[in-house]
Design an enzyme around this catalytic site. Structure first.
Site, PDB file in Angstrom:
ATOM      1  N   GLU A 131       0.846  -1.187   0.000  1.00  0.00           N
ATOM      2  CA  GLU A 131       0.000   0.000   0.000  1.00  0.00           C
ATOM      3  C   GLU A 131       0.889   1.248   0.000  1.00  0.00           C
ATOM      4  O   GLU A 131       1.855   1.326   0.765  1.00  0.00           O
ATOM      5  CB  GLU A 131      -0.902   0.020   1.239  1.00  0.00           C
ATOM      6  CG  GLU A 131      -1.970   1.090   1.145  1.00  0.00           C
ATOM      7  CD  GLU A 131      -2.952   1.043   2.313  1.00  0.00           C
ATOM      8  OE1 GLU A 131      -4.139   1.251   2.090  1.00  0.00           O
ATOM      9  OE2 GLU A 131      -2.504   0.782   3.448  1.00  0.00           O
ATOM     10  N   MET A 163       0.530  -2.798   8.520  1.00  0.00           N
ATOM     11  CA  MET A 163      -0.194  -2.968   7.266  1.00  0.00           C
ATOM     12  C   MET A 163      -1.143  -4.150   7.371  1.00  0.00           C
ATOM     13  O   MET A 163      -0.755  -5.228   7.811  1.00  0.00           O
ATOM     14  CB  MET A 163       0.788  -3.179   6.108  1.00  0.00           C
ATOM     15  CG  MET A 163       0.138  -3.393   4.760  1.00  0.00           C
ATOM     16  SD  MET A 163      -0.849  -1.958   4.280  1.00  0.00           S
ATOM     17  CE  MET A 163      -2.032  -2.741   3.191  1.00  0.00           C
ATOM     18  N   GLU A 210      -5.384  -2.556  12.777  1.00  0.00           N
ATOM     19  CA  GLU A 210      -5.082  -3.391  11.608  1.00  0.00           C
ATOM     20  C   GLU A 210      -6.056  -4.560  11.481  1.00  0.00           C
ATOM     21  O   GLU A 210      -6.455  -4.932  10.371  1.00  0.00           O
ATOM     22  CB  GLU A 210      -3.639  -3.906  11.691  1.00  0.00           C
ATOM     23  CG  GLU A 210      -2.584  -2.806  11.731  1.00  0.00           C
ATOM     24  CD  GLU A 210      -2.698  -1.817  10.592  1.00  0.00           C
ATOM     25  OE1 GLU A 210      -3.120  -2.210   9.481  1.00  0.00           O
ATOM     26  OE2 GLU A 210      -2.370  -0.636  10.801  1.00  0.00           O
ATOM     27  N   HIS A 268      -9.318  -3.613  10.022  1.00  0.00           N
ATOM     28  CA  HIS A 268      -9.226  -3.535   8.562  1.00  0.00           C
ATOM     29  C   HIS A 268      -9.571  -4.857   7.880  1.00  0.00           C
ATOM     30  O   HIS A 268      -9.952  -4.862   6.706  1.00  0.00           O
ATOM     31  CB  HIS A 268      -7.805  -3.164   8.151  1.00  0.00           C
ATOM     32  CG  HIS A 268      -7.533  -1.692   8.086  1.00  0.00           C
ATOM     33  ND1 HIS A 268      -8.373  -0.801   7.472  1.00  0.00           N
ATOM     34  CD2 HIS A 268      -6.473  -0.972   8.541  1.00  0.00           C
ATOM     35  CE1 HIS A 268      -7.851   0.410   7.550  1.00  0.00           C
ATOM     36  NE2 HIS A 268      -6.713   0.342   8.198  1.00  0.00           N
TER      37      HIS A 268
END
Length: 883
Positions: free
Chosen positions: A148, A288, A322, A325
């Protein structure tokens, strides 16, 4: 040699670094060619400088044509063919610009319908945490991926944008004995041609930026997340980290189990993927959310139960962020980068909410307010952007990952959730997730779900007014006969002119026990609020007005002088969030030239004993920010030291201090954190010599071999004191110790202490030694950052930055480094310097991801210089008068 031999099959054209003209897409690709599935077969040996791969992409062509636009950056393509109807048609590959837009042309039109694109290539590992990168840890090499926003294209050719979600089938060929991790479970392992072949199950639909491929001799801690009401079977869970961290993975394993269960409960849905790996890297600057394979910096998840409170707080918030997500971002993905706020703003709010539910004793939720108020300093600038920004080109994408998306976005989500009520807001989230499961969505889809859940037509326009507009609302209260008249305007610091802006502000007020919320949509309105509890109001004995109840509103406020005095006098009754809101609004008023340092000091006096550690230092921290600009003269600086000493010395007597390892391991985390803050103020800004000597003695014992002499909680202040006393020789010895260590806490803190020492001799020595092979690329950039953000050495750092500009703005700098590079200059405080940055740096940042951040930095530097010129003498006098 092989590239020359294959030139007959494929014309490989060197990358065009300065292509002019609109003949290829500068941003979003069209839907003319839509990928349906990927098969990635990569050979990865982290000990080598390059990796290689064979990639097949099943796609559908919507319209016949002889060219396909896709993505690939710095890939040495040896073969590119299209398989159509049993025929193999060779293509020519050309990289069209530096962002990795690529063009694949064919000698004849490809017909509409199914096609398989096949590639063979090799590419370099990167040094910084972007694309596929490698790092040597101890004697071993490891590699990770961080894709990303648009770095998957540097690891394999493909359609690298979030709207294209497809299954991926991954095969990784590695030297024998290495662990390989990808998004899906490993299904088999064989030995072929001397390499171990790791095959993984086909993933659920993913965009390219969520693909993960990790290889190395990792330590692995295995476990399971037990079944929950949302999930009938255990969820396989692993913590995967460089082998030096093997003894410190149990905390992350247990914490991840608990956080997954809390998230499943909130979403009312099982974890969306068949397994979860939590992976760490020593150079990852954050984390991430790769589907089923989250990646973190070592220091975020490598720790034990005795880690300092701030490290545990970061674990709870970041891991919850995270893992949230996995649903909000991975399961449902924005269609394009202008809706990335849907991912990050929501996950930021969830990180604090779920982190706090995981460990209430850590007071994680208060950190959300601190981050939101900090974002207001950026949002108050004229230069900038709204939360949701139209992104037309690839060079604008990385600029969307900033404090506006995270800090402002998170607090706006919190404000709307509080105004709607938790139940209705959660219902809106569930509607949104159910409607777009394993697919893509837009802001309009999210707004629709919220409107359906809220049953209040005003909610969505109010939310949009914050998402689609830049700026911080300022609510100004004036007394009238019945109560107050409140007017809204856009906040601006002294000397700045902000455009007129109108919001739908969810305004919540409090007096005593009475809390009253309304939606302020007009320029002004009359408000009355009865008092139902004791207070110290100026006129009738009524309680003072708190204009931001709970501190959850994303706005600043201004009060008449008597109302400010009453609120400060009653500050002991404020919640932690309200103290933070009051301190932020007073500091903003001071920066606008209205309020004085004495009011902030009075608030600090009233709140320094607050049980919320964020609130207890909010006002002192705001004063410290002014002191750190260099505005104060000698008398002002002496007054500041005197004030800090008077405020915190009694607290030291109450809390005590023992620097030894684990001395407070069994203590309540908030109390331990408060002690750390007290020591930081007294030994730092207060320059308490007796305390500094005691800490210095503990540091000497620590480096003499007594590992129990110094707890990690005191590393930063201890190393700072040691360098101040021992100067360059001590700094050099500390760097040697840091580079000989792989400890994820000690190494970065030691290096930062040296870089932020304020010593010109140390700064020059560090910058001269940046070619030291023991330093990682990311560490070199971190050293430059700390040198340049330290007032005493900022000129040295700036000169080095200018002299190495092209190197620093290359695409090897890691996650978003180039976009954030101008932030290194934000501590300058001069109108003339702002003009210089505009004159010298604007041309160099033109067309680069850091262009917008440069404009923000120029404005910050100019605003500080304006305050210094117009109010510096008065502010110094106010600090000098502090007792």
């Amino acid at each position: 040699m092989i590239r020359i031999l294959l030139a007959v099959l494929l014309a490989v054209v060197p990358a065009a670094r300065a292509f002019a003209g609109p003949s290829f897409p500068q941003g979003q690709l069209t839907d003319t060619v839509q990928p349906q599935a990927y098969r990635l077969d990569l050979t990865i040996d982290p000990a080598k400088e390059r990796f290689s791969g064979k990639v097949e992409i099943d796609a559908t062509i919507g319209q016949a044509g002889d060219r396909i636009f896709l993505h690939g950056r710095d890939l040495a393509i040896q073969r590119a063919v299209a398989n159509v109807g049993g025929r193999e048609i060779a293509g020519s590959w050309r990289q069209r610009d530096a962002t990795g837009v690529a063009e694949l042309t064919f000698p004849e039109p490809l017909p509409a319908g199914p096609v398989t694109l096949a590639f063979s290539y090799d590419a370099p590992f990167r040094q910084g945490p972007a694309g596929m990168f490698r790092v040597k840890v101890g004697a071993d090499w490891y590699s990770w991926t961080q894709f990303e926003s648009i770095d998957a294209r540097s690891a394999f050719p493909g359609f690298d944008q979030p709207s294209f979600k497809t299954p991926f089938t991954v095969t990784l060929r590695t030297p024998p004995g290495l662990t390989a991790v990808s998004n899906a479970p490993e299904t088999g392992r064989t030995l072929e041609a001397g390499l171990e072949v790791h095959r993984f199950a086909t993933t659920l639909p993913l965009p390219t930026y969520l693909v993960a491929m990790i290889v190395g001799p990792f330590a692995v801690a295995e476990g399971e997340v037990p079944p929950t009401p949302q999930r009938a079977k255990p969820l396989p869970l692993r913590i995967v980290s460089p082998r030096q961290n093997a003894g410190k993975l149990a905390f992350a394993l247990q914490g991840s189990k608990e956080i997954v269960a809390l998230l499943e409960s909130y979403f009312g849905d099982s974890f969306p993927y068949p397994k979860l790996d939590q992976i760490s890297s020593p150079i990852m600057p954050g984390a991430m959310e790769n589907a089923g394979a989250d990646l973190y910096g070592d220091g975020l998840i490598v720790m034990d139960a005795h880690a300092p409170t701030p490290q545990k707080r970061r674990f709870g918030m970041v891991v919850a962020h995270e893992l949230a997500h996995q649903w909000f971002g991975d399961l449902v993905t924005p269609s394009w980068w202008d809706d990335i706020w849907l991912n990050e703003s929501f996950a930021n709010w969830m990180g604090y909410r779920i982190g706090d539910a995981w460990r209430p004793d850590l007071n994680i939720r208060s950190g959300a307010l601190a981050e939101g108020f900090a974002a207001m300093d950026t949002d108050a600038l004229v230069a900038g952007r709204p939360i949701r920004q139209k992104i037309a080109g690839n060079d604008q994408i990385d600029g969307a990952f900033d404090s506006i998306t995270y800090g402002k976005g998170g607090q706006v989500v919190a404000m709307i959730a509080a105004f709607m009520g938790d139940g209705q807001f959660r219902e809106g989230v569930h509607r949104y997730m159910a409607a777009h499961r394993y697919g893509n969505a837009t802001s309009a889809d999210f707004f629709t779900a919220m409107a359906e859940a809220a049953h209040d037509p005003r909610i969505v326009p109010a939310l949009q007014s914050f998402v689609d507009q830049q700026g911080v609302p300022l609510l100004t209260f004036r007394r009238n006969n019945a109560g107050w008249t409140v007017s809204q305007s856009r906040y601006a610091p002294l000397g700045a002119l902000s455009p007129a802006t109108r919001w739908g502000v969810p305004m919540c007020l409090r007096r005593g026990e009475t809390r009253q919320c309304s939606l302020l949509t007009e320029a002004s309105a009359a408000v009355t609020i009865p008092d139902t509890g004791p207070g110290t109001g100026p006129d009738t004995g009524a309680g003072p007005l708190m204009p931001n109840a709970g501190g959850t509103g994303y706005y600043r406020f201004e009060l008449p002088g008597a109302d400010w005095d009453a609120l400060i006098a009653d500050a002991g009754s404020l919640t932690g969030g309200e103290v933070q809101a009051a301190a932020d609004s007073l500091a903003a008023s001071m920066a606008a030239g209205r309020s004085a340092a004495t009011k902030l000091a009075a608030l600090a006096d009233k709140t320094v004993y607050h049980p919320d550690s964020y609130a207890a230092d909010a006002a002192t921290g705001a004063l410290g920010a002014f002191a750190g600009t260099g505005i104060l003269d000698d008398a002002g600086s002496r007054g500041w030291r005197r004030f800090v000493t008077r405020l915190y010395r009694p607290l030291l007597a109450r809390y005590g201090f023992d620097p030894r390892l684990g001395a407070y391991a069994a203590e309540n985390p908030e109390r331990a954190q408060r002690r750390a803050q007290i020591i930081g103020w007294l030994a730092g800004a207060g320059q308490n010599q007796a305390l500094r000597k005691r800490i210095a003695a503990a540091v000497r014992r620590f480096f003499a071999g007594d590992g129990k002499a110094l707890d990690p909680a005191w590393y930063a202040i201890g190393f700072d004191i040691a360098i101040a006393q021992g100067r360059l020789p001590t700094a050099q010895a500390l760097v040697d110790s840091a580079l000989a260590s792989e400890d994820p806490v000690f190494r970065p803190i030691a290096l930062d202490a040296v870089a932020a020492s304020g010593s010109r001799a140390v700064a020059n020595w560090l910058l001269d030694g940046l070619r030291d092979s023991r330093l990682r690329a990311s560490e070199k950039r971190d050293l430059l950052r700390s040198i340049t953000l330290t007032t005493a050495t900022q000129e040295i750092g700036y000169a080095w930055l200018v002299g190495h500009f092209d190197e620093l703005t290359s695409d090897t700098g890691g996650v978003f480094f180039s976009a954030r590079l101008p932030q290194l200059l934000a501590r300058f405080c001069s109108v003339a310097r702002a003009d210089e940055f505009a004159r010298e740096l604007r041309p160099r940042f033109a067309g680069k991801p850091g262009a917008m951040e440069l404009e923000r930095t120029i404005e910050r530097v100019r605003n500080c210089g304006t305050l210094r010129e117009r109010r510096g003498t008065q502010i110094s006098a106010e600090f000098a008068a502090l007792k």
